[in-house]
Design an enzyme around this catalytic site. Structure first.
Site, PDB file in Angstrom:
ATOM      1  N   LEU A 161      -4.771   0.525   7.169  1.00 36.10           N
ATOM      2  CA  LEU A 161      -4.640  -0.194   8.431  1.00 36.10           C
ATOM      3  C   LEU A 161      -4.399   0.760   9.594  1.00 36.10           C
ATOM      4  O   LEU A 161      -4.898   0.536  10.701  1.00 36.10           O
ATOM      5  CB  LEU A 161      -3.489  -1.202   8.341  1.00 36.10           C
ATOM      6  N   TYR A 211      10.830  -4.809  -0.595  1.00 34.03           N
ATOM      7  CA  TYR A 211       9.719  -4.877   0.355  1.00 34.03           C
ATOM      8  C   TYR A 211       9.873  -6.056   1.302  1.00 34.03           C
ATOM      9  O   TYR A 211       9.726  -5.932   2.513  1.00 34.03           O
ATOM     10  CB  TYR A 211       8.399  -4.977  -0.418  1.00 34.03           C
ATOM     11  N   ASP A 260       1.090  11.090  10.200  1.00 34.57           N
ATOM     12  CA  ASP A 260       1.106  10.692   8.799  1.00 34.57           C
ATOM     13  C   ASP A 260       1.877  11.739   7.994  1.00 34.57           C
ATOM     14  O   ASP A 260       1.967  12.900   8.408  1.00 34.57           O
ATOM     15  CB  ASP A 260      -0.330  10.570   8.265  1.00 34.57           C
ATOM     16  N   LYS A 302      10.441  -5.909   5.410  1.00 37.68           N
ATOM     17  CA  LYS A 302       9.509  -6.555   6.336  1.00 37.68           C
ATOM     18  C   LYS A 302      10.156  -7.739   7.045  1.00 37.68           C
ATOM     19  O   LYS A 302       9.850  -8.047   8.201  1.00 37.68           O
ATOM     20  CB  LYS A 302       8.251  -6.998   5.582  1.00 37.68           C
ATOM     21  N   THR A 313      -7.253  -2.110   1.391  1.00 32.21           N
ATOM     22  CA  THR A 313      -6.771  -0.782   1.739  1.00 32.21           C
ATOM     23  C   THR A 313      -6.942   0.148   0.537  1.00 32.21           C
ATOM     24  O   THR A 313      -7.194  -0.315  -0.588  1.00 32.21           O
ATOM     25  CB  THR A 313      -5.287  -0.839   2.126  1.00 32.21           C
ATOM     26  N   SER A 341       4.759  -8.155   7.062  1.00 33.02           N
ATOM     27  CA  SER A 341       3.925  -8.577   5.939  1.00 33.02           C
ATOM     28  C   SER A 341       4.200 -10.045   5.678  1.00 33.02           C
ATOM     29  O   SER A 341       5.270 -10.564   6.019  1.00 33.02           O
ATOM     30  CB  SER A 341       4.272  -7.766   4.678  1.00 33.02           C
TER      31      SER A 341
END
Length: 254
Positions: free
Chosen positions: A17, A160, A36, A164, A195, A147
């Protein structure tokens, strides 16, 4: 804000993304810095778009400050900041033998996804606030990436989903906080996207996941995420909002 001629920073811009967003902003005329943890990935995307490749850890203040310094030296302070870097994991709270899962795994996900995002945002905001205002008094726009797991996380996604969910929860307070400086904040909560990480799964698993999406029955294209990210930049009235981008997907428990 018009994208053309602006300076943009994209974290996690080396793949998925983030890479798609970096490409979209460059195609719209922005000068894009690609940040990155993978130097080779950042360099590949930056070379493709004529951008600036940066390597850094979003959880480390000195690393983020160094990246911002590099962008300023090359082009000036970025008015567009896309926080897309993040990690994912799945770990049940209790192991098969009934013992609790280690705390460090949970802590790492929170640190990268939530604290890392906030770290980049707070450091970039301090610099953006010093810029001259544009039309409508706007100085900058910041995107965060949540997410659908923030709303309907699956079994094992405690860390996770919590990370998020934290991003979702701080979107409006951040927008209100930074309004006095003319800085907008918005969040995209993507569903299942095609992805590099997703493509590592067997094809039959990818097909099954795609079939769970009401419409269109396919995985999202990174370019669709990038298109929404770019629209958020150009639509000045979008502020303090979290937008689900998921084809009406609601995740099952497992």
């Amino acid at each position: 804000m018009k994208i053309e001629g602006q300076v943009a920073l994209v974290t996690g811009g080396g793949s998925g993304l983030g890479a798609a967003t970096a490409v979209a902003l460059a195609q719209a005329g922005a000068k894009v810095a690609v940040l990155d943890v993978g130097a080779d990935k950042a360099q590949a995307v930056a070379q493709q778009i004529g951008g600036l490749a940066l390597t850094g850890d979003i959880t480390d203040t000195a690393s983020v400050e160094a990246a911002l310094d590099a962008v300023e030296k090359a082009w000036g302070t970025p008015r567009i900041v896309m926080n897309i870097a993040g990690i994912g994991t799945a770990k049940r709270v209790l192991n098969r033998d009934g013992t609790p899962s280690p705390l460090d795994g949970f802590e790492r996900v929170i640190r990268v996804n939530l604290l890392g995002t906030y770290n980049v945002l707070r450091l970039a905001a301090a610099r953006i606030a010093k810029l001259d205002p544009l039309e409508d008094g706007e100085r900058g726009v910041m995107l965060m990436t949540a997410s659908v797991a923030a709303y309907d996380g699956q079994v094992g996604q405690q860390a996770y989903s919590a990370s998020k969910g934290g991003i979702v929860g701080m979107t409006l307070p951040l927008a209100r906080d930074l309004a006095q400086f003319g800085i907008r904040v918005a969040t995209i909560a993507p569903g299942l996207f095609s992805t590099p990480l997703m493509k590592e799964l067997p094809e039959e698993v990818q097909a099954s996941l795609a079939n769970s999406i009401p419409f269109p029955k396919r995985l999202g294209h990174p370019e669709e995420f990038a298109a929404l990210a770019a629209h958020i930049v150009t639509n000045t009235h979008l502020n303090g909002e979290v937008i689900r981008l998921d084809g009406a997907l609601r995740m099952a428990p497992r």
